[in-house]
Structure formats: structure tokens, C-alpha cells
Write a protein that holds these residues in place. Structure first.
Motif, PDB file in Angstrom:
ATOM      1  N   THR A  25       0.802  -1.234   0.000  1.00  0.00           N
ATOM      2  CA  THR A  25       0.000   0.000   0.000  1.00  0.00           C
ATOM      3  C   THR A  25       0.826   1.271   0.000  1.00  0.00           C
ATOM      4  OG1 THR A  25      -0.092   0.141   2.433  1.00  0.00           O
ATOM      5  CG2 THR A  25      -1.772  -1.201   1.346  1.00  0.00           C
ATOM      6  N   THR A  26       2.094   1.177   0.400  1.00  0.00           N
ATOM      7  CA  THR A  26       2.843   2.385   0.738  1.00  0.00           C
ATOM      8  C   THR A  26       4.244   2.362   0.136  1.00  0.00           C
ATOM      9  OG1 THR A  26       1.688   2.288   2.863  1.00  0.00           O
ATOM     10  CG2 THR A  26       3.484   3.864   2.675  1.00  0.00           C
TER      11      THR A  26
ATOM     12  N   ALA B 155     -10.675   6.007  19.074  1.00  0.00           N
ATOM     13  CA  ALA B 155      -9.406   5.301  19.301  1.00  0.00           C
ATOM     14  C   ALA B 155      -8.561   5.280  18.032  1.00  0.00           C
ATOM     15  CB  ALA B 155      -9.687   3.869  19.773  1.00  0.00           C
ATOM     16  N   GLN B 156      -9.200   5.036  16.884  1.00  0.00           N
ATOM     17  CA  GLN B 156      -8.476   5.055  15.619  1.00  0.00           C
ATOM     18  C   GLN B 156      -7.777   6.393  15.409  1.00  0.00           C
ATOM     19  OE1 GLN B 156     -10.254   2.149  12.167  1.00  0.00           O
ATOM     20  NE2 GLN B 156     -11.138   4.159  12.346  1.00  0.00           N
ATOM     21  N   GLN B 157      -8.503   7.473  15.634  1.00  0.00           N
ATOM     22  CA  GLN B 157      -7.935   8.791  15.390  1.00  0.00           C
ATOM     23  C   GLN B 157      -6.757   9.077  16.311  1.00  0.00           C
ATOM     24  OE1 GLN B 157      -8.997  10.664  12.707  1.00  0.00           O
ATOM     25  NE2 GLN B 157      -7.028  11.622  13.215  1.00  0.00           N
ATOM     26  N   ARG B 158      -6.881   8.671  17.576  1.00  0.00           N
ATOM     27  CA  ARG B 158      -5.787   8.907  18.519  1.00  0.00           C
ATOM     28  C   ARG B 158      -4.534   8.133  18.107  1.00  0.00           C
ATOM     29  NH1 ARG B 158      -6.726  10.778  23.579  1.00  0.00           N
ATOM     30  NH2 ARG B 158      -4.464  11.149  23.488  1.00  0.00           N
ATOM     31  N   VAL B 159      -4.712   6.881  17.684  1.00  0.00           N
ATOM     32  CA  VAL B 159      -3.572   6.062  17.262  1.00  0.00           C
ATOM     33  C   VAL B 159      -2.965   6.603  15.972  1.00  0.00           C
ATOM     34  CG1 VAL B 159      -2.850   3.767  16.490  1.00  0.00           C
ATOM     35  CG2 VAL B 159      -4.404   3.993  18.437  1.00  0.00           C
ATOM     36  N   LEU B 160      -3.813   6.990  15.037  1.00  0.00           N
ATOM     37  CA  LEU B 160      -3.316   7.561  13.782  1.00  0.00           C
ATOM     38  C   LEU B 160      -2.483   8.809  14.044  1.00  0.00           C
ATOM     39  CD1 LEU B 160      -6.470   7.153  11.510  1.00  0.00           C
ATOM     40  CD2 LEU B 160      -4.271   5.999  11.211  1.00  0.00           C
ATOM     41  N   ASP B 161      -2.980   9.677  14.911  1.00  0.00           N
ATOM     42  CA  ASP B 161      -2.248  10.911  15.227  1.00  0.00           C
ATOM     43  C   ASP B 161      -0.897  10.597  15.865  1.00  0.00           C
ATOM     44  OD1 ASP B 161      -4.340  12.379  14.254  1.00  0.00           O
ATOM     45  OD2 ASP B 161      -5.229  12.810  16.213  1.00  0.00           O
ATOM     46  N   LEU B 162      -0.887   9.622  16.778  1.00  0.00           N
ATOM     47  CA  LEU B 162       0.329   9.308  17.521  1.00  0.00           C
ATOM     48  C   LEU B 162       1.363   8.575  16.667  1.00  0.00           C
ATOM     49  CD1 LEU B 162       1.896   9.083  20.231  1.00  0.00           C
ATOM     50  CD2 LEU B 162       0.706   6.908  20.593  1.00  0.00           C
ATOM     51  N   MET B 163       0.924   7.519  15.966  1.00  0.00           N
ATOM     52  CA  MET B 163       1.865   6.624  15.302  1.00  0.00           C
ATOM     53  C   MET B 163       2.190   7.026  13.867  1.00  0.00           C
ATOM     54  SD  MET B 163       2.707   4.518  17.608  1.00  0.00           S
ATOM     55  CE  MET B 163       3.719   3.534  16.519  1.00  0.00           C
ATOM     56  N   PHE B 164       1.282   7.717  13.203  1.00  0.00           N
ATOM     57  CA  PHE B 164       1.484   8.014  11.787  1.00  0.00           C
ATOM     58  C   PHE B 164       1.436   9.507  11.473  1.00  0.00           C
ATOM     59  CE2 PHE B 164      -0.628   3.838  12.121  1.00  0.00           C
ATOM     60  CZ  PHE B 164       0.331   3.040  11.527  1.00  0.00           C
TER      61      PHE B 164
ATOM     62  N   SER C  72      -2.963  13.886   3.952  1.00  0.00           N
ATOM     63  CA  SER C  72      -3.353  13.245   2.687  1.00  0.00           C
ATOM     64  C   SER C  72      -2.639  11.900   2.514  1.00  0.00           C
ATOM     65  CB  SER C  72      -3.048  14.160   1.505  1.00  0.00           C
ATOM     66  OG  SER C  72      -1.658  14.422   1.422  1.00  0.00           O
ATOM     67  N   GLU C  73      -1.367  11.819   2.916  1.00  0.00           N
ATOM     68  CA  GLU C  73      -0.644  10.550   2.850  1.00  0.00           C
ATOM     69  C   GLU C  73      -1.258   9.532   3.808  1.00  0.00           C
ATOM     70  OE1 GLU C  73       3.953  11.714   1.704  1.00  0.00           O
ATOM     71  OE2 GLU C  73       3.261  12.072   3.748  1.00  0.00           O
TER      72      GLU C  73
END
Length: 430
Positions: free
Chosen positions: A15-16, A67-76, A83-84
Motif C-alpha cells: 500500500t505504501t 481510538a483510531q484517530q488517537r492512534v493515527l495521530d500518535l503513530m502516523f 493526505s498521505e
């Protein structure tokens, strides 16, 4: 009464792009990011996997979106743009997350399908999670199940039996010529990366010795040390041919370094013991006519590519069998999760019915604590038996798959029919 959701977020080689994955790689190891995830109150349990080809976070939570948003902000989110993040990060919830993890463990999601390295990486990541206590009841069960799924795929299919890398294809060919490789001697001519990888595979097969011949002797010494072998100069090449069985050549020379007429007298001295050449160099190091000599086998990079392509086709066939196994195991784990979802209702129903049965028995027979041991034991058995018979139809209804009625609807029906929420409220008020 719903259970925690299982969520998996990640990026991988499918994917990346590498340039983005490099930004997300955990260069400092697992400890710091696991500690950071532990600060997110939205997460119940969590697990982190980082390899050259993927970064994935697996966790349980109640509020999936938050929870998804918190993890996305922290890890990615700190490493890549919004956009990425939207374009590259995949998101799986519940059975989809379970299936993805099983695919990863069984190496069906790997760059090279069937490679065994990923399972060891999963287990290493799990050791870090258990060390900090981030993996609890659900993830422990899920991760151990992923390990057993991978083992079942390896046992019941031949997905790992066919070489799909140039270096391992060379080893597979050597085994076809010599059978067992234990006791054979290997000569590396030059020090190319693919030759090194082939040597690593050969060492795992139990070869007796690795000899390295290189134009730069110090480079030969350094490489030989990796395999507990010995180094020689390139000028000693012909002498070494009399002693070794397998030669892997990758010098990067502009012309041929070994001709047919160089090898002919060597074979006489060897009394025609088989000699196996692997020419990985481009342009070629070895005269193709060497292959015309008796008991001499020469394969070049194109031959190895052909082996790899044939084997990829074989692995694809085995991958179909592996996918069936994963589908089966996903259904089993889904049922386990569903049973977890109905467990609070089952426990509450049993407790309510037992309370009512016990109360009716005591009305007739008196309080249990005033009875002698034999009477009390007999009545306890009777209470348990009546409770079991009363709740059995409800348990059967909850645990039997019904295409027209989903589990959440069946749980709701039982709770309403037995007034469980009302009974619970009444007990709290009393």
C-alpha cells in the motif's frame, strides 16, 4: 453489553512507497512507542509490529472512531501528511483485523509469499508487548491463534517448499545435484550480495566449509569470518576447485574469469566427482561451455530466474489452500468472539435464575445455612440442575447460528424476555 472491538491500523509494501515507510519505521525499537500507546486512555490492549516492509498497530477499544484517530495521530500523523495518511494507512476492524493478522502470520501478505521470517518477527513483537503488559486476554488469544494458524499453513501446505529468491533457488538446485549438503564445501568467488545470501542458506543446510576468494583479500577475510570459513586470493582459484563441491561466482569482472579448458584438468584430478557452478554475475564470470564437461553443472542468473518463476507459480497454488485454512480459522475465532459478546448475558441469566430457584426452595425448605451438610449438598445439586434446565433453551438460542437473526438481536431478545436489565436495576436499587 457489547465486547471491545479489535482494530488494526498499518502500512505495508503493498500500500505504501518505501519513501513513506521509511518515515514510519521504528528505528529506536519498541519500548518508546509502546509506552506512548499506553498513554492513550481509549485503548484497552495494544500490540505493535514493525518490520522492513510494514508497521502495524493492533488494539482493542470501545469507541472505534475515537481510538483510531488517537492512534493515527500518535503513530502516523507526526511523520506523514494528512493526505498521505488517508491514502496509505489501511484500517481493519474485528473479523477483518483477525483475517489480516492471520494472513501476515502465514506469510500470505509478505513480499515473498511463503517466507518464514515474518512469524519470528511477530513473536518478537509479542515478547515486547508482554514485557510491558500491553497485551491482555483478547490479544493474547488472537496472537497465539495467529501463531498456530501459521504453523497449520506450514504443516498442511507446501507454501514454503519452493524457492522464490535467487539465492535460495541456487541452494535448491545444489540439493537436487548432491542430495544432502552436509559435508560439502563451498567456494565464494567475489563477494556480491546474492552470493552472500546463497552462502547463508548453504550454511543453514550444514555445509562443511565456506572458502572466500576475492580480489581484495581483506574483504575475503571479513566475509569468511562471518561463516567461520577461510579466505584465499583470486589467484588460488584453480587450486581450490580441486577441494570444493559448490562454487558461487559474482565478481563483477568485465570478462570471463574461468574457461572450459581451465576446468577440464581439474575434473581429471577430482576423478569426476561432481562440481556445481552458480554464476550470479552480470556480465557472466564463467564460460557457458563449462556445462559440457561430464559431472559439471553450471547455472547462470537466467536459469535461476526460471526456477524462481516456476516456483512462484507453485506457491500461488499452495496459497489457495492456505487461504482456505485462514478462512476456517477466522470463522472459529469469530465464534469465540461472539461467545464473548454473549457471555455477560449468560452469566447474568444464570445468576438471576439461580437466585430465584434458591429463593423458592428456601421458602419451602428453610434457609440453607440451617441445614446439615448432607441436606445442603442435596439441595445445592437440585438448585444447579433446575437452573441448568431453565436456562438451557435460552443458551441454545444464543449459541446457535440463525441466518435471519444476528447475535446482537438474539442477545437483546433474551434480555427483554427475562427482564435482565430491569432485574439488574431492581437489585441495584435494593
Amino acid at each position: 453489553m457489547s465486547r471491545d472491538a479489535i482494530v488494526l491500523l498499518g502500512v505495508n509494501h503493498k500500500t505504501t512507497p518505501l519513501a513513506v515507510r521509511e518515515k514510519l519505521a521504528l528505528s529506536a525499537g519498541y519500548d518508546e512507542p509502546l509506552q506512548a500507546l499506553g498513554q492513550l486512555e481509549e485503548l484497552r490492549e495494544y500490540y505493535l509490529l514493525s518490520t522492513c516492509n510494514r508497521v502495524e498497530v493492533l488494539f482493542t477499544c470501545r469507541d472505534v472512531d475515537r481510538a483510531q484517530q488517537r492512534v493515527l495521530d500518535l503513530m502516523f500523523g507526526r511523520a506523514i501528511t494528512a493526505s498521505e495518511l488517508e491514502q496509505y494507512v489501511y484500517r481493519h476492524v474485528n473479523v477483518d483485523a483477525v483475517e489480516h493478522l492471520f494472513l501476515v502470520a502465514a506469510s500470505l501478505d509478505s513480499m515473498i509469499v511463503g517466507e518464514a521470517q515474518i512469524l519470528g518477527q511477530l513473536k518478537e513483537a509479542y515478547r515486547h508487548a508482554t514485557k510491558v503488559g500491553s497485551s491482555g486476554f483478547i490479544l493474547n488469544k488472537l496472537l497465539h491463534k495467529s501463531f498456530s494458524v501459521a504453523k497449520r499453513v506450514r504443516t498442511e501446505t507446501r507454501i514454503g517448499a519452493h524457492a522464490v529468491s535467487i539465492s535460495y533457488a541456487a541452494v535448491e538446485l545444489a540439493r537436487k545435484i548432491f542430495g544432502e549438503l552436509a559435508g560439502k564445501k563451498v567456494l565464494l568467488v567475489g563477494a556480491g550480495e546474492m552470493a552472500e545470501l546463497a552462502a547463508e542458506h548453504l550454511v543453514r543446510q550444514g555445509v562443511a566449509e565456506v572458502v572466500v576468494a576475492n580480489r581484495t583479500l581483506q574483504r575475503a577475510v571479513n566475509l569468511a569470518r562471518c561463516y567461520n570459513g577461510r579466505a584465499v586470493s583470486l589467484e588460488e582459484l584453480l587450486d581450490q576447485l580441486q577441494q570444493v563441491d559448490i562454487i558461487i561466482s559474482s565478481t563483477g569482472a568485465s570478462g570471463l574469469i574461468l574457461q572450459k579448458e581451465d576446468v577440464r584438468p581439474v575434473m581429471r584430478d577430482r576423478r569426476n566427482r561432481p562440481l556445481f557452478f552458480i554464476d550470479i554475475a552480470v556480465p557472466r564470470d564463467l564460460d557457458p561451455a563449462i556445462n559440457d564437461l561430464d559431472n559439471v553443472f553450471l547455472y547462470d542468473i537466467d536459469d535461476l530466474h526460471n526456477v524462481v518463476e516456476m516456483n512462484k507459480s507453485e506457491r500461488d497454488k499452495e496459497a489457495v489452500k492456505a487461504q482456505r485454512i485462514i478462512d476456517e480459522e477466522k470463522l472459529k475465532f469469530g465464534k469465540w468472539l461472539a461467545n464473548m459478546e454473549s457471555t455477560p448475558t449468560i452469566v447474568q441469566l444464570r445468576a438471576m435464575v439461580e437466585h430465584q430457584v434458591r429463593a423458592e426452595v428456601e421458602k419451602t425448605m428453610g434457609r440453607f445455612d440451617t441445614m446439615d451438610g448432607q441436606q445442603r449438598q442435596g439441595l445445592e445439586k437440585m438448585v444447579a440442575a433446575i437452573t441448568g434446565k431453565v436456562v438451557f433453551p435460552a443458551l441454545h438460542y444464543l449459541k446457535t447460528d440463525r441466518h435471519c437473526t444476528g447475535l446482537p438481536e438474539r442477545i437483546k431478545a433474551i434480555r427483554e424476555l427475562y427482564l435482565l436489565d430491569t432485574a439488574s436495576s431492581d437489585r441495584e436499587e435494593s
